[in-house]
Design a protein around this motif. Structure first.
Motif: not given
Length: 195
Positions: A107-136
């Motif tokens: 994200y930071l590299a794209l923002r630096g290359y193309y500009g802050k007004n072009v690159v939009v962050p979409i941050y996804i979060e999940v409970d760590d226990g659920l993430r670990l179960q999904r990964a397993l």
């Protein structure tokens, strides 16, 4: 001018599923940016779909040509794997919006290359226990599960997506992925607003 929407989150937060669902939306069409990697192809992956699977030599050639926008190296239990984005003609911001999956570094590299007004962050979060179960669960489905690498990725995410780093990157909007369809609807509303 088009936008690059950068989907981020820790491993097993649902990024791939959300990416697929957003990509299938007919009302919002995204062009693809296919990243490159030197890691081996996983079961079920295809060349040019999830990644361009390539070699260290090809990465060196692209770097010498000045085409590498960003590169990340991960010291895995199987050796060093690199992931990178290349300015290879895929991106035309005059007429297209793009949806990519990446890390905070991407994200930071794209923002630096193309500009802050072009690159939009979409941050996804999940409970760590659920993430670990999904990964397993996901790793168990592989012909040759790589549990040590799964654990390394899980632990590395704590550093890579620390609250301090998220603040420094000015990530203020977050989407909690508890109910997939609700999360995707919320993200679609956000994308429409940010266009």
């Amino acid at each position: 001018m088009g936008k690059i929407f950068c989907l981020m989150g820790k491993s097993s937060s649902g990024k791939d599923t959300i990416y697929k669902m957003l990509s299938e939306q007919e009302e919002i069409s995204f062009s693809k940016i296919i990243p490159y990697t030197t890691r081996p192809m996983r079961q079920g992956e295809q060349e040019g779909v999830e990644y361009h699977f390539t070699s260290e030599e090809r990465l060196s050639e692209l770097t010498a040509q000045g085409k590498v926008i960003e590169v990340r190296a991960y010291d895995t239990v199987y050796g060093i794997w690199k992931y990178f984005t290349v300015d290879d003609g895929q991106i035309d911001l005059t007429s297209h919006d793009y949806l990519v999956i990446g890390t905070l570094e991407v994200y930071l590299a794209l923002r630096g290359y193309y500009g802050k007004n072009v690159v939009v962050p979409i941050y996804i979060e999940v409970d760590d226990g659920l993430r670990l179960q999904r990964a397993l669960d996901r790793e168990r489905m592989q012909d040759t599960p790589k549990y040590a690498e799964m654990c390394r990725r899980f632990l590395a995410d704590e550093k890579d997506f620390s609250e301090e780093k998220l603040r420094e990157a000015e990530i203020t909007t977050r989407f909690t992925n508890e109910e997939l369809h609700v999360t995707v609807s919320d993200i679609l509303r956000y994308i429409r607003r940010m266009r």
